[in-house]
Design a protein around this motif. Structure first.
Motif, PDB file in Angstrom:
ATOM      1  N   PHE A   1       0.642  10.423   5.436  1.00  0.00           N
ATOM      2  CA  PHE A   1       0.196   8.813   5.144  1.00  0.00           C
ATOM      3  C   PHE A   1      -0.659   8.593   6.510  1.00  0.00           C
ATOM      4  O   PHE A   1      -0.179   8.628   7.577  1.00  0.00           O
ATOM      5  CB  PHE A   1       1.485   7.967   5.459  1.00  0.00           C
ATOM      6  CG  PHE A   1       2.492   7.954   4.006  1.00  0.00           C
ATOM      7  CD1 PHE A   1       2.320   7.125   3.245  1.00  0.00           C
ATOM      8  CD2 PHE A   1       3.285   8.996   4.120  1.00  0.00           C
ATOM      9  CE1 PHE A   1       3.052   7.039   1.982  1.00  0.00           C
ATOM     10  CE2 PHE A   1       4.167   9.216   2.670  1.00  0.00           C
ATOM     11  CZ  PHE A   1       3.980   8.151   1.654  1.00  0.00           C
TER      12      PHE A   1
ATOM     13  N   LEU B   1       8.578   0.638   7.336  1.00  0.00           N
ATOM     14  CA  LEU B   1       8.461   1.236   5.887  1.00  0.00           C
ATOM     15  C   LEU B   1       9.933   1.821   5.568  1.00  0.00           C
ATOM     16  O   LEU B   1      10.567   1.713   4.634  1.00  0.00           O
ATOM     17  CB  LEU B   1       7.571   2.149   5.520  1.00  0.00           C
ATOM     18  CG  LEU B   1       5.833   1.317   5.515  1.00  0.00           C
ATOM     19  CD1 LEU B   1       4.799   2.478   5.535  1.00  0.00           C
ATOM     20  CD2 LEU B   1       5.723   0.401   4.338  1.00  0.00           C
TER      21      LEU B   1
ATOM     22  N   PHE C   1       3.605  10.232   9.382  1.00  0.00           N
ATOM     23  CA  PHE C   1       2.684   8.923   9.479  1.00  0.00           C
ATOM     24  C   PHE C   1       1.860   8.926  10.605  1.00  0.00           C
ATOM     25  O   PHE C   1       2.096   9.676  11.676  1.00  0.00           O
ATOM     26  CB  PHE C   1       3.866   7.706   9.861  1.00  0.00           C
ATOM     27  CG  PHE C   1       4.858   7.331   8.563  1.00  0.00           C
ATOM     28  CD1 PHE C   1       4.138   7.236   7.291  1.00  0.00           C
ATOM     29  CD2 PHE C   1       6.039   7.433   8.851  1.00  0.00           C
ATOM     30  CE1 PHE C   1       4.917   6.986   6.281  1.00  0.00           C
ATOM     31  CE2 PHE C   1       6.918   6.914   7.861  1.00  0.00           C
ATOM     32  CZ  PHE C   1       6.412   6.762   6.744  1.00  0.00           C
TER      33      PHE C   1
ATOM     34  N   THR D   1       0.736  -1.375   0.096  1.00  0.00           N
ATOM     35  CA  THR D   1       0.023   0.084  -0.116  1.00  0.00           C
ATOM     36  C   THR D   1       0.807   1.146  -0.119  1.00  0.00           C
ATOM     37  O   THR D   1       0.585   2.259  -0.605  1.00  0.00           O
ATOM     38  CB  THR D   1      -0.976   0.134   1.228  1.00  0.00           C
ATOM     39  OG1 THR D   1      -1.555  -1.171   1.347  1.00  0.00           O
ATOM     40  CG2 THR D   1      -2.064   1.193   1.114  1.00  0.00           C
ATOM     41  N   TYR D   2       1.903   1.415   0.729  1.00  0.00           N
ATOM     42  CA  TYR D   2       2.892   2.420   1.072  1.00  0.00           C
ATOM     43  C   TYR D   2       3.903   2.373   0.319  1.00  0.00           C
ATOM     44  O   TYR D   2       4.552   3.571  -0.223  1.00  0.00           O
ATOM     45  CB  TYR D   2       2.956   2.616   2.321  1.00  0.00           C
ATOM     46  CG  TYR D   2       1.615   2.735   3.315  1.00  0.00           C
ATOM     47  CD1 TYR D   2       0.942   4.044   3.136  1.00  0.00           C
ATOM     48  CD2 TYR D   2       1.328   1.557   4.198  1.00  0.00           C
ATOM     49  CE1 TYR D   2      -0.391   4.148   3.834  1.00  0.00           C
ATOM     50  CE2 TYR D   2       0.110   1.923   4.792  1.00  0.00           C
ATOM     51  CZ  TYR D   2      -0.468   2.949   4.710  1.00  0.00           C
ATOM     52  OH  TYR D   2      -2.035   2.778   5.417  1.00  0.00           O
TER      53      TYR D   2
ATOM     54  N   ALA E   1       4.098   4.359  -2.890  1.00  0.00           N
ATOM     55  CA  ALA E   1       4.122   5.989  -2.989  1.00  0.00           C
ATOM     56  C   ALA E   1       5.589   6.490  -2.323  1.00  0.00           C
ATOM     57  O   ALA E   1       5.859   7.513  -2.800  1.00  0.00           O
ATOM     58  CB  ALA E   1       3.018   6.258  -1.883  1.00  0.00           C
ATOM     59  N   LEU E   2       5.965   5.695  -1.589  1.00  0.00           N
ATOM     60  CA  LEU E   2       7.275   6.373  -0.821  1.00  0.00           C
ATOM     61  C   LEU E   2       8.446   5.946  -1.718  1.00  0.00           C
ATOM     62  O   LEU E   2       9.236   7.106  -1.852  1.00  0.00           O
ATOM     63  CB  LEU E   2       7.564   5.246   0.542  1.00  0.00           C
ATOM     64  CG  LEU E   2       6.932   5.539   1.505  1.00  0.00           C
ATOM     65  CD1 LEU E   2       7.146   4.561   2.774  1.00  0.00           C
ATOM     66  CD2 LEU E   2       7.248   6.894   2.167  1.00  0.00           C
TER      67      LEU E   2
ATOM     68  N   THR F   1      -6.705   4.897   5.656  1.00  0.00           N
ATOM     69  CA  THR F   1      -6.482   4.010   4.335  1.00  0.00           C
ATOM     70  C   THR F   1      -7.389   2.925   4.464  1.00  0.00           C
ATOM     71  O   THR F   1      -7.869   2.085   3.501  1.00  0.00           O
ATOM     72  CB  THR F   1      -4.862   3.590   4.347  1.00  0.00           C
ATOM     73  OG1 THR F   1      -4.155   4.704   4.499  1.00  0.00           O
ATOM     74  CG2 THR F   1      -4.469   2.694   3.236  1.00  0.00           C
TER      75      THR F   1
ATOM     76  N   PHE G   1      -2.532   5.952   8.304  1.00  0.00           N
ATOM     77  CA  PHE G   1      -2.534   4.597   8.251  1.00  0.00           C
ATOM     78  C   PHE G   1      -3.837   3.979   8.881  1.00  0.00           C
ATOM     79  O   PHE G   1      -4.022   2.715   8.790  1.00  0.00           O
ATOM     80  CB  PHE G   1      -1.370   4.198   9.486  1.00  0.00           C
ATOM     81  CG  PHE G   1      -0.049   4.105   8.941  1.00  0.00           C
ATOM     82  CD1 PHE G   1       0.125   4.159   7.833  1.00  0.00           C
ATOM     83  CD2 PHE G   1       0.935   4.261  10.100  1.00  0.00           C
ATOM     84  CE1 PHE G   1       1.495   4.354   7.214  1.00  0.00           C
ATOM     85  CE2 PHE G   1       2.265   4.254   9.728  1.00  0.00           C
ATOM     86  CZ  PHE G   1       2.904   4.425   8.266  1.00  0.00           C
TER      87      PHE G   1
END
Lengths: 276, 276
Positions: B88, B24, B68, A93-94, A97-98, B93, B90
């Motif tokens: 973002f 991430l 985040f 999901t991320y 985008a990152l 989403t 979390f």
């Protein structure tokens, strides 16, 4: 209450998938979750077995299970995505985008977040845990002087679990000093703490809760009685005021919340081992 | 190495935002992250201050910071979303998708995931931590009998931190039994363990690593010498084989990974306090 299966899939420990997954599920009431934790999912054979478990749950429960995944291996992902489920890919999901924002590809290597990356921080963490264990009684003046923070409070106010949590999750050297009956005879800071005022952080709680906690251990004792709890807390809270010791009321909040508050109130560095 | 700010925003402890966020970020090499942890962000005034910090970082670094968030309060969210950043969310989403699948609205109440929800599980967790602390030397036969799992291994093989982690994160009663020089004189299970074979789980590591760990503490001692480490590990590993004790090689893996492996190999219930 309806029952529904949820699967947490991970190449490694599963901590990230569980943490976000559970946070999301706690926002939905009235569902009894049947939780399946699949860690170290590192072969397509194992993935095939997981697909069968998911499909079986789908048939038995008459609805598709939820699947929360932090899998990174494309071959394993392509197997589990064939299962009859609602699939939530917490990384995919991320990461895309990152990658666009950071203008570089991601490594997509499993085990980076909860693995052992730095030897120095490993030794620091172990030292902090050992420190919390050794200084649990608070009597050692030398140990107190080494502390990043010294939690104070009456007996059974919850200092020990918080010290252990601060050590384990954040590598903080947290000592703990329980006020003794002798301390409570005078309106002064206990002698071992007098030169360490700026490291003190107080815990408090309601007399009713302290009474309940002490009763668990020593039912019917004078120590556990409500008047004794009230007396000790009154002395303690006056001390916090008189010496301007920051404190937190722990009644009804968790070890995680108490620890986060302490970090928030002090300038201790956060090194979240559970997530870095 | 370029430096870039990342903000972790939460109504409560910030554990979920940090856990996924750090997972991430570990997938991107070559960036030095300047981490800002904002917990208990529970007023629009505080939110306004955070917006200013984010905007300042954007100007200073010449690029928009990452944010985040696990914020749930719509008023606070609408303030922070005005900051000059890559945002973002979390929760948002997934909550919408989950609401559609589960056909019910989410509660959107902060503090559910790391708060104190069940009194029984709180006492169980505290009891497990106290148990890990009290049975750290492993000598108490009564305490060993109460264990969910007994970690065994030579001195400094890393049993204590794993026991503490299992207690704190999963509420598991984990005892620890260090093999003594006396134990190592015979090729038999140490007497206190003989009736508890099915609870044993072994830790092992390379002789080089054990040597390095012991040298940290007792440099130059016979105890820390490589031959002594080799001798003890040889005895230990033979014991694991002879008595069919499941074990894990902990060289180069983290406390989280060791703990997850132990849960994976046993039928112990996972109760992830950090995330439920």
């Amino acid at each position: 209450m309806s029952q529904r299966s949820v699967f947490f899939l991970s190449d490694r420990t599963g901590i990230t998938a569980e943490t976000l997954g559970h946070s999301l599920l706690t926002q939905f009431d009235g569902i009894e979750w049947k939780k399946h934790h699949i860690s170290f999912l590192n072969s397509t054979n194992k993935a095939q077995t997981v697909v069968e478990s998911i499909n079986t749950a789908a048939v038995q429960e008459g609805q598709r299970p939820l699947v929360f995944s932090t899998l990174l291996d494309p071959a394993i992902l392509s197997v589990v995505r064939q299962a009859d489920c609602h699939f939530f890919d917490f990384f995919e999901t991320y990461l895309g985008a990152l990658e666009a924002i950071l203008q570089q590809p991601s490594a997509r290597v499993p085990g980076r977040s909860h693995g052992l990356r730095q030897e120095v921080s490993y030794f620091r963490r172990i030292a902090a845990i050992q420190y919390a264990l050794n200084s649990d009684d608070g009597v050692n003046a030398k140990a107190l002087a080494d502390a990043d923070v010294i939690l104070v409070g009456v007996s059974r106010s919850g200092k020990t679990p918080v010290c252990v949590y601060l050590a384990l999750q954040y590598g903080v050297m947290a000592a703990n000093y329980p006020f003794t009956p002798e301390d409570m005879c005078a309106a002064r800071l206990p002698p071992p703490l007098q030169s360490l005022r700026n490291k003190l952080f107080g815990l408090t709680l309601s007399a009713e809760r302290l009474h309940a906690i002490r009763e668990e251990r020593y039912p019917g004792s004078r120590y556990a009685s409500l008047p004794e709890c009230q007396r000790e807390l009154e002395w303690q809270n006056q001390l916090y005021q008189q010496f301007n010791i920051p404190f937190i009321d722990t009644s009804g909040i968790s070890i995680e919340e108490i620890s986060a508050s302490i970090l928030d109130h002090t300038d201790l560095e956060r090194r979240l081992y559970g997530a870095s």
